[in-house]
Design a protein around this motif. Structure first.
Motif, PDB file in Angstrom:
ATOM      1  N   ARG A 182       0.818  -1.214   0.000  1.00  0.00           N
ATOM      2  CA  ARG A 182       0.000   0.000   0.000  1.00  0.00           C
ATOM      3  C   ARG A 182       0.855   1.270   0.000  1.00  0.00           C
ATOM      4  NH1 ARG A 182      -0.071  -2.426   4.854  1.00  0.00           N
ATOM      5  NH2 ARG A 182       0.164  -1.205   6.765  1.00  0.00           N
ATOM      6  N   ALA A 183       2.002   1.226   0.706  1.00  0.00           N
ATOM      7  CA  ALA A 183       2.854   2.407   0.738  1.00  0.00           C
ATOM      8  C   ALA A 183       3.308   2.762  -0.663  1.00  0.00           C
ATOM      9  CB  ALA A 183       4.066   2.163   1.634  1.00  0.00           C
ATOM     10  N   PHE A 184       3.746   1.739  -1.393  1.00  0.00           N
ATOM     11  CA  PHE A 184       4.231   1.994  -2.737  1.00  0.00           C
ATOM     12  C   PHE A 184       3.134   2.520  -3.645  1.00  0.00           C
ATOM     13  CE2 PHE A 184       5.144   0.581  -7.104  1.00  0.00           C
ATOM     14  CZ  PHE A 184       6.296   1.303  -7.295  1.00  0.00           C
ATOM     15  N   THR A 239       0.384   4.126  -2.734  1.00  0.00           N
ATOM     16  CA  THR A 239       0.061   5.501  -2.350  1.00  0.00           C
ATOM     17  C   THR A 239       1.094   6.461  -2.926  1.00  0.00           C
ATOM     18  OG1 THR A 239      -0.606   4.548  -0.263  1.00  0.00           O
ATOM     19  CG2 THR A 239      -0.613   6.921  -0.404  1.00  0.00           C
ATOM     20  N   PHE A 240       2.355   6.043  -2.813  1.00  0.00           N
ATOM     21  CA  PHE A 240       3.452   6.841  -3.354  1.00  0.00           C
ATOM     22  C   PHE A 240       3.249   7.113  -4.836  1.00  0.00           C
ATOM     23  CE2 PHE A 240       7.624   6.496  -5.552  1.00  0.00           C
ATOM     24  CZ  PHE A 240       8.132   7.716  -5.188  1.00  0.00           C
ATOM     25  N   LEU A 297       0.257   9.541  -5.402  1.00  0.00           N
ATOM     26  CA  LEU A 297       0.578  10.939  -5.083  1.00  0.00           C
ATOM     27  C   LEU A 297       1.511  11.533  -6.134  1.00  0.00           C
ATOM     28  CD1 LEU A 297       1.053  10.878  -1.205  1.00  0.00           C
ATOM     29  CD2 LEU A 297      -0.680  12.103  -2.492  1.00  0.00           C
ATOM     30  N   GLU A 298       2.506  10.745  -6.545  1.00  0.00           N
ATOM     31  CA  GLU A 298       3.468  11.248  -7.524  1.00  0.00           C
ATOM     32  C   GLU A 298       2.787  11.537  -8.868  1.00  0.00           C
ATOM     33  OE1 GLU A 298       6.863  12.080  -7.372  1.00  0.00           O
ATOM     34  OE2 GLU A 298       6.232  12.074  -5.299  1.00  0.00           O
ATOM     35  N   PHE A 343      -0.309  12.303  -9.283  1.00  0.00           N
ATOM     36  CA  PHE A 343      -1.128  13.489  -9.083  1.00  0.00           C
ATOM     37  C   PHE A 343      -0.263  14.759  -9.181  1.00  0.00           C
ATOM     38  CE2 PHE A 343      -3.337  16.478  -6.114  1.00  0.00           C
ATOM     39  CZ  PHE A 343      -4.401  16.732  -6.947  1.00  0.00           C
TER      40      PHE A 343
END
Lengths: 279, 170
Positions: free
Chosen positions: A12-14, A16-17, A20-21, A23
């Motif tokens: 999930r961290a990856f 989300t990363f 966001l990137e 976006f």
């Protein structure tokens, strides 16, 4: 399906990363569009108010400079007015012929509240907006020369694209010879701008004056940009490489004038029609 | 919200305001910038959740962007730092591990460790920031100069501030 969810959850961290990137990348690309009426920049109300307060404190330290500058401007304008009056009297011109041409440009004075010179894409924020009749695309000048174009407006503030922005191009000409080129900043020295597309057969000299050409109807014709500082011509290049020293020190901007071109719509529409016919 | 949470909530605004009102105007030799706000992400407590870090990074970057008129740019660079931070902390865990619930500061882990911690992350941040701004590698030399100069400048300011807080804690 369950395995897929588990997979996504595990990384999930990856994800989300990544999200966001992407976006952010979209925002960056979107923000590069030339004209826009956007909310998230320094012309929005909260940001502009904070900057204004900070600027009004800073202003005290440069009051002397600003005063001298304004006094000089007054003097030169008065002189110009006298000259003009004399000319009109000599010719005996009591009434000017075409009011539309004479009143082509209106000038709206504004105060600079935010400015930068050291990024690749520099923007200037001023304290006039839609309420004063500003619109994206208008030219901005100062006493010492061209400044930039309005990029986005809010009700009381606007953001300008500075001449010191690697994306900004202004049609210009060498005053002495009359040849046209384009000025564009290369992102390094905030006192110097490049003049491009001056063909080989022209012989520009160090010290020649560069002014706006008036070809794009944004800038009035003949607004000072700077003075040629260095001319290079390499063997294989079709164009001169010209460095122009800017007449306006962008580090010291205090007051600017927004140029409202009343005939811009007309000129643009005529040009569009002509292009349509050619096709 | 815990006590440390509230403190960091306030620090968010302190860093943002310091950056846009003060440090934005502080550019040396036209190449050295001070991006102190990155330290906000670096100095969040060690166990902070990765997702929370990235969200904080995005919000702080976005706030800075509004004032710099560079929408998405600082947010992008800071999210990268926020994502890498916890992995990097894991790689360079000192002997005996971290003090739980405390930020990874110079005071708790020593100068050498702090330099190893901060320099690569600051470098990544500046690298992403300046090369995205230059939109590619066409101005490679000058952009790299900006990256290195800003790294030196930011790092000096960070270290000075770290030593000040060190004094205070004693």
């Amino acid at each position: 399906m369950e395995r897929l969810f588990k997979f996504v959850y595990k990384y999930r961290a990856f994800f989300t990363f990544l999200l966001l990137e992407l976006f952010c990348a979209w925002l960056v690309v979107e923000n590069n569009q030339y004209q826009s009426t956007r909310y998230f920049n320094s012309s929005n109300q909260i940001a502009a108010n904070i900057i204004s307060t900070s600027q009004s404190i800073k202003e005290y330290f440069s009051l002397r400079d600003i005063n001298t500058q304004l006094a000089n401007e007054n003097a030169s304008l008065r002189k110009k007015l006298d000259d003009r009056n004399q000319v009109i009297e000599e010719i005996g011109l009591s009434q000017l012929k075409n009011v539309a041409i004479v009143n082509r440009f209106e000038y709206i004075s504004a105060k600079v509240i935010n400015n930068s010179t050291s990024q690749y894409k520099n923007f200037i924020t001023i304290n006039k907006g839609i309420d004063s009749g500003l619109q994206p695309g208008m030219a901005v000048i100062s006493v010492q020369g061209a400044i930039g174009k309005v990029k986005s407006v809010s009700s009381h503030h606007s953001v300008l694209i500075s001449l010191l922005n690697i994306d900004d191009q202004v049609s210009s000409k060498i005053k002495r010879t009359g040849h046209f080129g384009t000025v564009q900043w290369d992102g390094t020295d905030p006192r110097v701008i490049d003049l491009r597309y001056i063909p080989r057969h022209v012989s520009p000299l160090v010290g020649d004056t560069i002014v706006t050409s008036g070809y794009n109807a944004v800038f009035p014709e003949g607004i000072l940009i700077g003075i040629i500082k260095e001319v290079k011509l390499s063997e294989e290049s079709p164009f001169h490489q010209i460095k122009v020293e800017l007449s306006q020190d962008f580090g010291k901007l205090a007051f600017v004038e927004v140029v409202k071109s009343n005939l811009k719509a007309e000129q643009d529409s005529v040009e569009v029609i002509t292009k349509g016919i050619q096709k | 919200m815990s006590k440390s949470g509230i403190i960091h909530f306030f620090l968010f605004f302190v860093y943002a305001i310091a950056q846009v009102l003060l440090l934005k105007n502080l550019v040396l030799f036209n190449t050295a910038f001070c991006f102190l706000y990155v330290v906000f992400i670096l100095l969040l407590p060690v166990e902070t959740n990765n997702l929370l870090l990235m969200l904080a990074g995005f919000l702080l970057g976005f706030t800075i962007d509004i004032f710099y008129d560079s929408l998405g740019l600082h947010a992008m660079a800071l999210v990268v730092v926020a994502y890498l931070r916890n992995y990097w902390l894991g790689v360079i865990t000192p002997q005996g591990g971290y003090d739980s619930g405390l930020p990874p500061t110079l005071a708790s882990n020593g100068l050498q460790w702090f330099l190893i911690y901060a320099i690569p992350l600051l470098f990544v941040h500046h690298f992403v920031l300046f090369f995205t701004e230059a939109a590619g590698f066409s101005r490679f030399g000058f952009t790299l100069l900006k990256v290195v100069m800003s790294l030196l400048f930011t790092l000096s300011v960070v270290l000075i501030l770290q030593y000040f807080s060190l004094e205070r804690r004693r």
